[in-house]
Design a protein around this motif. Structure first.
Motif, PDB file in Angstrom:
ATOM      1  N   TYR A 151     -30.521  -9.307  92.993  1.00 39.73           N
ATOM      2  CA  TYR A 151     -31.801  -9.354  92.280  1.00 39.73           C
ATOM      3  C   TYR A 151     -32.664 -10.503  92.802  1.00 39.73           C
ATOM      4  N   ASN A 152     -32.060 -11.644  93.101  1.00 38.75           N
ATOM      5  CA  ASN A 152     -32.835 -12.754  93.672  1.00 38.75           C
ATOM      6  C   ASN A 152     -33.380 -12.398  95.056  1.00 38.75           C
ATOM      7  N   MET A 153     -32.583 -11.699  95.855  1.00 40.97           N
ATOM      8  CA  MET A 153     -33.067 -11.261  97.166  1.00 40.97           C
ATOM      9  C   MET A 153     -34.249 -10.319  97.024  1.00 40.97           C
ATOM     10  N   ALA A 154     -34.203  -9.425  96.037  1.00 38.10           N
ATOM     11  CA  ALA A 154     -35.327  -8.515  95.811  1.00 38.10           C
ATOM     12  C   ALA A 154     -36.576  -9.279  95.381  1.00 38.10           C
ATOM     13  N   GLN A 155     -36.417 -10.313  94.562  1.00 39.88           N
ATOM     14  CA  GLN A 155     -37.567 -11.105  94.133  1.00 39.88           C
ATOM     15  C   GLN A 155     -38.207 -11.865  95.290  1.00 39.88           C
ATOM     16  N   LEU A 156     -37.393 -12.342  96.218  1.00 40.47           N
ATOM     17  CA  LEU A 156     -37.893 -13.178  97.325  1.00 40.47           C
ATOM     18  C   LEU A 156     -38.188 -12.379  98.586  1.00 40.47           C
ATOM     19  N   SER A 157     -37.973 -11.063  98.563  1.00 40.79           N
ATOM     20  CA  SER A 157     -38.098 -10.269  99.796  1.00 40.79           C
ATOM     21  C   SER A 157     -39.519 -10.193 100.317  1.00 40.79           C
ATOM     22  N   ILE A 158     -40.533 -10.540  99.530  1.00 38.21           N
ATOM     23  CA  ILE A 158     -41.912 -10.488  99.991  1.00 38.21           C
ATOM     24  C   ILE A 158     -42.233 -11.633 100.942  1.00 38.21           C
ATOM     25  N   CYS A 159     -41.422 -12.710 100.925  1.00 36.04           N
ATOM     26  CA  CYS A 159     -41.684 -13.889 101.768  1.00 36.04           C
ATOM     27  C   CYS A 159     -40.503 -14.307 102.623  1.00 36.04           C
ATOM     28  N   TYR A 160     -39.315 -13.811 102.337  1.00 36.32           N
ATOM     29  CA  TYR A 160     -38.119 -14.286 103.029  1.00 36.32           C
ATOM     30  C   TYR A 160     -37.449 -13.149 103.787  1.00 36.32           C
ATOM     31  N   ILE A 210     -46.110 -24.391  98.045  1.00 34.26           N
ATOM     32  CA  ILE A 210     -46.872 -23.769  96.956  1.00 34.26           C
ATOM     33  C   ILE A 210     -47.362 -22.389  97.381  1.00 34.26           C
ATOM     34  N   TYR A 211     -47.730 -22.232  98.649  1.00 35.18           N
ATOM     35  CA  TYR A 211     -48.211 -20.939  99.137  1.00 35.18           C
ATOM     36  C   TYR A 211     -47.127 -19.870  99.005  1.00 35.18           C
ATOM     37  N   VAL A 212     -45.895 -20.217  99.356  1.00 34.52           N
ATOM     38  CA  VAL A 212     -44.797 -19.253  99.265  1.00 34.52           C
ATOM     39  C   VAL A 212     -44.522 -18.895  97.809  1.00 34.52           C
ATOM     40  N   ARG A 213     -44.514 -19.888  96.929  1.00 36.80           N
ATOM     41  CA  ARG A 213     -44.229 -19.619  95.521  1.00 36.80           C
ATOM     42  C   ARG A 213     -45.315 -18.754  94.887  1.00 36.80           C
ATOM     43  N   ASN A 214     -46.559 -18.971  95.278  1.00 33.92           N
ATOM     44  CA  ASN A 214     -47.635 -18.147  94.734  1.00 33.92           C
ATOM     45  C   ASN A 214     -47.568 -16.720  95.261  1.00 33.92           C
ATOM     46  N   LYS A 215     -47.191 -16.550  96.520  1.00 35.28           N
ATOM     47  CA  LYS A 215     -47.130 -15.208  97.088  1.00 35.28           C
ATOM     48  C   LYS A 215     -45.984 -14.403  96.493  1.00 35.28           C
ATOM     49  N   ILE A 216     -44.901 -15.066  96.159  1.00 36.64           N
ATOM     50  CA  ILE A 216     -43.761 -14.358  95.570  1.00 36.64           C
ATOM     51  C   ILE A 216     -44.137 -13.736  94.226  1.00 36.64           C
ATOM     52  N   THR A 217     -45.062 -14.375  93.503  1.00 36.58           N
ATOM     53  CA  THR A 217     -45.473 -13.826  92.203  1.00 36.58           C
ATOM     54  C   THR A 217     -46.320 -12.571  92.350  1.00 36.58           C
ATOM     55  N   THR A 218     -46.795 -12.247  93.552  1.00 33.73           N
ATOM     56  CA  THR A 218     -47.648 -11.073  93.750  1.00 33.73           C
ATOM     57  C   THR A 218     -46.862  -9.786  93.947  1.00 33.73           C
ATOM     58  N   ILE A 219     -45.577  -9.836  94.177  1.00 31.80           N
ATOM     59  CA  ILE A 219     -44.798  -8.626  94.394  1.00 31.80           C
ATOM     60  C   ILE A 219     -44.692  -7.839  93.089  1.00 31.80           C
ATOM     61  N   VAL A 277     -39.537  -4.667  93.156  1.00 28.50           N
ATOM     62  CA  VAL A 277     -38.350  -5.513  92.935  1.00 28.50           C
ATOM     63  C   VAL A 277     -37.201  -4.671  92.401  1.00 28.50           C
ATOM     64  N   ASP A 278     -37.475  -3.804  91.427  1.00 23.80           N
ATOM     65  CA  ASP A 278     -36.416  -2.968  90.860  1.00 23.80           C
ATOM     66  C   ASP A 278     -35.837  -2.022  91.898  1.00 23.80           C
ATOM     67  N   THR A 279     -36.687  -1.428  92.744  1.00 28.89           N
ATOM     68  CA  THR A 279     -36.209  -0.472  93.742  1.00 28.89           C
ATOM     69  C   THR A 279     -35.375  -1.172  94.810  1.00 28.89           C
ATOM     70  N   VAL A 280     -35.839  -2.336  95.286  1.00 28.34           N
ATOM     71  CA  VAL A 280     -35.067  -3.078  96.296  1.00 28.34           C
ATOM     72  C   VAL A 280     -33.721  -3.519  95.729  1.00 28.34           C
ATOM     73  N   ALA A 281     -33.740  -4.040  94.515  1.00 26.46           N
ATOM     74  CA  ALA A 281     -32.480  -4.478  93.895  1.00 26.46           C
ATOM     75  C   ALA A 281     -31.534  -3.300  93.689  1.00 26.46           C
ATOM     76  N   ASN A 282     -32.072  -2.155  93.262  1.00 25.30           N
ATOM     77  CA  ASN A 282     -31.236  -0.978  93.048  1.00 25.30           C
ATOM     78  C   ASN A 282     -30.631  -0.481  94.358  1.00 25.30           C
ATOM     79  N   LEU A 283     -31.413  -0.506  95.438  1.00 24.98           N
ATOM     80  CA  LEU A 283     -30.892  -0.075  96.741  1.00 24.98           C
ATOM     81  C   LEU A 283     -29.798  -1.020  97.235  1.00 24.98           C
ATOM     82  N   LEU A 284     -29.989  -2.314  97.048  1.00 24.88           N
ATOM     83  CA  LEU A 284     -28.971  -3.279  97.475  1.00 24.88           C
ATOM     84  C   LEU A 284     -27.708  -3.152  96.629  1.00 24.88           C
ATOM     85  N   ILE A 285     -27.877  -2.897  95.331  1.00 23.64           N
ATOM     86  CA  ILE A 285     -26.709  -2.753  94.450  1.00 23.64           C
ATOM     87  C   ILE A 285     -25.915  -1.507  94.805  1.00 23.64           C
TER      88      ILE A 285
END
Length: 930
Positions: A812-821, A900-909, A914-922
């Motif tokens: 789930y954390n990977m899905a949250q951060l996948s927009i920047c990492y 700060i730029y990375v943290r702000n961009k992560i909130t835009t996903i 996030v649910d679909t990426v996490a579900n696929l990884l699970i």
């Protein structure tokens, strides 16, 4: 009397000496004070030594105590030894005379220790100082002639050097009684940890020896590591200072985030309701078809397509979106099974109607033979028979008819029947179904009950682990006290043998009862008492980890399915490519056409069903013995085997091309009574990989299937998760054989690449978008299962299942951060055990051509951190990067190290992505299968 009174005061002050011992010391003092000193010197001139005359002085009392042992007091020694078996009220261990110091400072420390002013560690250190001091005094003694007393000393047990790791403890040559430990103080987990530590020590020693022999290779690897560190230093991730956000702004941000999650959940629910409404419409049409399927064989083509669609709708309802009510789920299953029964009856009636008038419905190949062929995408029907002709007169010169041999072009299949099947008055039916409607009725096909282990979140697991550690600290303290008491008792067992009379302390006591060291009973959810800190081996953390690992192994023992003899385990294998149905029926009565009028007459038989011709040939395998056979015996055995094969039906099937067989399949037959797939009557199986065919022999008619290994694409080789320029998420997966690339946006997944397949099967799914459940079903039906169930570890070699709660949180954390990492596979992940997840991580900007190098991340249930290690280093290092902060998971690691730029961009996903990426990884579980 002054000395006696002072002596009594000192003895009463000592807490470790009972009042009986004080009285005994007073009597001893009066006895020796009345004895003339000159007489004692004349009788024993040699035995008066500095070590035997215990003359000590205290700063206030000036007490003098003299203890002398003569040869005339052996009887008193024996009596006092017998008296030493009684235990004192204080329960302490009495010292020997030789252990009482003779100097003032050492005597003062010895008295304080007896008064419990010092801790156990200080006692051990002071005992060591006493031993060193006594050895120095012995070295300074002048040379004395050898006497009988010295020879007696050689026969007595002498103290050896203290053992390593145990300060001030003596090891005696005589045997000491070893008492058993109380039950519950040292369990299997503790012994397992000690065994593992010893094995780890031996492995490290072996690795060290191997490393010394390959110094040149290590030098080269270290040089590469140094170069890599220089490259990393240019783009090193520097922990950023936390930004202070006002409380009002933080609350507003949290409120917006909650609203977005709520809106995404509502959209998802609306979409599910819409899909369920469409499926309900399909269910209504299913009921209508079940009511109307009776005698509609003419509409076979249209009905076959509708039936396959409706079966898919029912399976989707049961497996992907099961209802919450158990009764409704059972109703859906009953509806599906009823639909299958109606379809089977429809196929039987359709075959019966075709065979009622073979002259009209069959194709005449020649005067004697006819056939019928029909093919659709999901259904193929082939019939072969010999027309009934008038019975000729017997001709003795005419030989036996040749055996029946069929080649079916529609199915790319050939059959050779034994001579016992002549075909007179019989019909051979070969039917092919592109779907499997039997496997889910087997008892071995259902997934085992989900253990509670997979229902706990990380918070619950860590709370349980904390309680285990607290309980272990309570039990471990009692165990440590018992071990310490046992060591003292083992020493005192020797002291009893060397006990001397008129000593200052009482005789050595016995071991206290075991009930004194039993820990208190603690309820499962009750309060755990607090205990002082005690250094334990193993530590509470090690104990909790190993106990959890033991519970996990016990849970794993109930997951595998144990098949019976010849049974196909459908948790390990899957019936792939459809079903082949081969039957032998009797020809129904044919109509007789009248000559005078246009009319035909036929017999009427009830019920209107096909009658099967019984056929069964059992192949007996020759027993194999270790004895060497002659060539004649081998030839005779081969002839018998060939004769047995000649009585069986020989079948050659070209494997279907719409599925992928990654391994040679197992040929099996359906057993209706046992409701299972079996290999019992299958003989002489041969595979031809170049032609893609499989040939075998079978001893009966029935339903045939091809079983292949379900998880042929596991474990995975590599994987990669990163964003693209359109803020979509790209997931690349390299399995054991195939390569995939998926693009994820909102609730849908698009197949971008599908490569390295053995044929062109399922290439039509490329560039198409599916939901995760629909994609998983399509791939599984095509023989590509990259979505393992929780019992897949029982059947896949080379996998390393991770701590499920930690793994779930990590996905789930990977899905949250996948927009920047960018997250990628690491070679250290499979070797670092059950509780450690290792992967590569870096900030990724798709607009830049050059990206920063990867850093290794170690994620455990307790912490997530960047570590001082790389993919090319020869030895794995778990040490965090210097100066890094403590972070409990990947989300807080991002907040501690990003800008700060990375943290702000992560909130835009979007929450849907996030649910679909996490579900696929699970569902793929890439961290446990790579």
């Amino acid at each position: 009397m002054v000395l006696c009174s002072n002596f009594c005061v000192i003895c009463q002050i000592l807490k470790n000496i009972s009042w009986n011992s004080v009285q005994h010391c007073i009597q001893t003092y009066f006895y020796f004070s009345e004895m003339p000193k000159k007489k004692a010197k004349q009788e024993n001139p040699v035995e008066e030594k500095p070590s035997s005359d215990a003359t000590t002085s205290l700063s206030k009392g000036k007490v003098r105590s003299v203890t002398m042992v003569t040869s005339n007091t052996k009887k008193s020694n024996e009596s006092l030894r017998g008296r030493g078996k009684t235990r004192s009220k204080s329960g302490t261990f009495e010292p020997r005379l030789s252990e009482i110091p003779t100097k003032g400072s050492l005597l003062l420390d010895w008295v304080r220790r007896r008064m419990s002013y010092l801790s156990d560690d200080d006692q051990e250190s002071s005992e060591e100082e006493e031993i060193q001091e006594t050895t120095k005094d012995k070295k300074k003694k002048p040379h004395q002639p050898v006497s009988e007393d010295k020879e007696e000393k050689k026969a007595k047990p002498t103290a050896q050097a203290p053992k390593k790791g145990k300060k001030g403890k003596f090891d005696f040559e005589e045997k000491i009684i070893k008492l058993p430990r109380p039950s519950g103080l040292e369990d299997v987990v503790t012994l397992l940890i000690k065994a593992r530590k010893e094995a780890q020590r031996l492995a490290e020693e072996q690795a060290r020896l191997e490393a010394e022999g390959s110094a040149e290779v290590i030098e080269e690897i270290l040089q590469k590591e140094e170069d890599l560190k220089k490259e990393k230093s240019k783009g090193k991730i520097i922990p950023a200072e936390p930004v202070k956000v006002p409380k009002e702004k933080a609350a507003e941000m949290q409120r917006k985030k909650d609203e977005e999650e709520k809106e995404a959940l509502q959209k998802k629910q609306m979409k599910i309701q819409k899909e369920q409404k469409n499926r309900i419409d399909g269910l209504k049409s299913t009921l209508d078809i079940i009511r109307s399927i009776k005698d509609h064989s003419r509409k076979m083509r249209q009905r076959d397509k509708n039936d396959k669609y409706l079966l898919n709708v029912l399976d989707d309802f049961i497996h992907n979106n099961p209802p919450k009510s158990l009764s409704r789920l059972e109703n859906y299953k009953w509806l599906r099974d009823s639909f299958r029964v109606q379809l089977r009856e429809m196929m039987e009636k359709m075959t019966f109607r075709l065979l009622k008038d073979v002259d009209k419905n069959m194709n005449h190949i020649d005067l004697y033979i006819g056939d019928f062929n029909y093919k659709d995408d999901n259904f193929t029907l082939c019939l072969w028979l010999k027309f009934k002709m008038p019975t000729p007169l017997p001709n003795p010169r005419k030989g036996a008819p040749p055996p029946i041999s069929l080649k079916i072009e529609y199915l790319k299949m050939s059959l050779d029947f034994p001579p016992s099947i002549t075909g007179e008055g019989m019909v051979i039916r070969i039917m092919y179904l592109a779907y499997d409607h039997l496997s889910d009725t087997c008892k071995g096909s259902s997934i085992p009950a989900k253990p509670d282990y997979y229902n706990y979140d990380l918070e619950t697991v860590m709370e349980k682990e904390w309680r285990v550690m607290k309980k272990y600290m309570v039990v471990g303290r009692y165990r440590a006290q018992y071990e310490q008491e046992l060591q003292r008792h083992e020493t005192n067992m020797t002291d009893k043998a060397n006990y001397r009379p008129f000593s200052m302390a009482p005789p050595p006591p016995d071991l206290p009862p075991l009930s004194k060291f039993q820990p208190p009973e603690i309820d499962e959810n009750g309060e755990i008492p607090e205990v002082p800190f005690t250094k334990l081996d193993p530590t509470p953390e090690e104990y909790a980890e190993v106990q959890e690992e033991c519970e996990y192994k016990v849970m794993r023992q109930h997951l595998p399915y144990t098949p019976e003899e010849h049974e196909i385990n459908l948790r390990k294998y899957i019936i792939l490519g459809g079903l082949y149905i081969v039957n032998l029926f009797e020809q129904p009565p044919q109509p007789q056409h009248l000559v005078t009028i246009v009319l035909s007459v036929a017999r009427f038989i009830l019920p209107k069903v096909l009658i099967e011709v019984p056929f069964y040939e059992e192949f007996k395998t020759l027993p194999t013995t270790g004895e060497q056979k002659t060539p004649e015996e081998l030839e005779s055995a081969l002839n018998l085997q060939e004769e047995g094969f000649a009585r069986l039906i020989s079948i050659t099937i070209t494997l279907p091309t719409h599925v992928m067989y990654l391994e040679p399949p197992l040929v099996c037959m359906w057993e209706e009574k046992q409701k299972r797939w079996s290999t019992k009557d299958i003989q002489d199986v041969k595979h031809n990989e170049e032609k893609g065919t499989v040939s075998f022999r079978v001893g009966r008619f029935g339903i045939l299937g091809m079983a292949t290994f379900r998880y042929g694409n596991l474990p995975f080789q590599t994987w990669d998760l990163r964003p693209d320029e359109d803020n979509n998420i790209i997931f690349q997966l390299t399995a054991a054989v195939l390569m995939f690339e998926f693009k994820i946006k909102d609730f849908m997944v698009t197949v971008v690449q599908f490569q390295n397949g053995p044929n062109n099967a399922m290439q039509d799914i490329v560039s198409k978008t599916f939901s995760i459940d629909k994609l998983a079903k399509i791939l599984r039906e095509g023989g590509v299962d990259i979505f393992p169930d929780y019992d897949a570890f029982c059947y896949v070699e080379g996998s390393c299942e991770k701590h499920w709660a930690n793994e779930y949180m990590c996905y789930y954390n990977m899905a949250q951060l996948s927009i920047c990492y960018n997250f990628a596979w690491s070679r250290w992940n499979a070797t670092e055990g059950y509780r450690s997840i290792v992967m590569q991580m870096r900030i990724y900007n798709p607009e830049l051509h050059t990206q920063k190098p990867h850093s290794l991340v170690l994620v455990t249930p307790n912490r997530a951190s960047f570590i001082n290690c790389a993919e090319v280093t020869p030895i794995f290092c778990r040490d965090p990067v210097e100066g890094s902060k403590f972070c409990c998971n990947l989300w807080y690691l991002m907040k501690a190290t990003s800008t700060i730029y990375v943290r702000n961009k992560i909130t835009t996903i979007s929450q849907e992505t996030v649910d679909t990426v996490a579900n696929l990884l699970i569902k793929t579980r890439i961290l446990s299968f790579s």
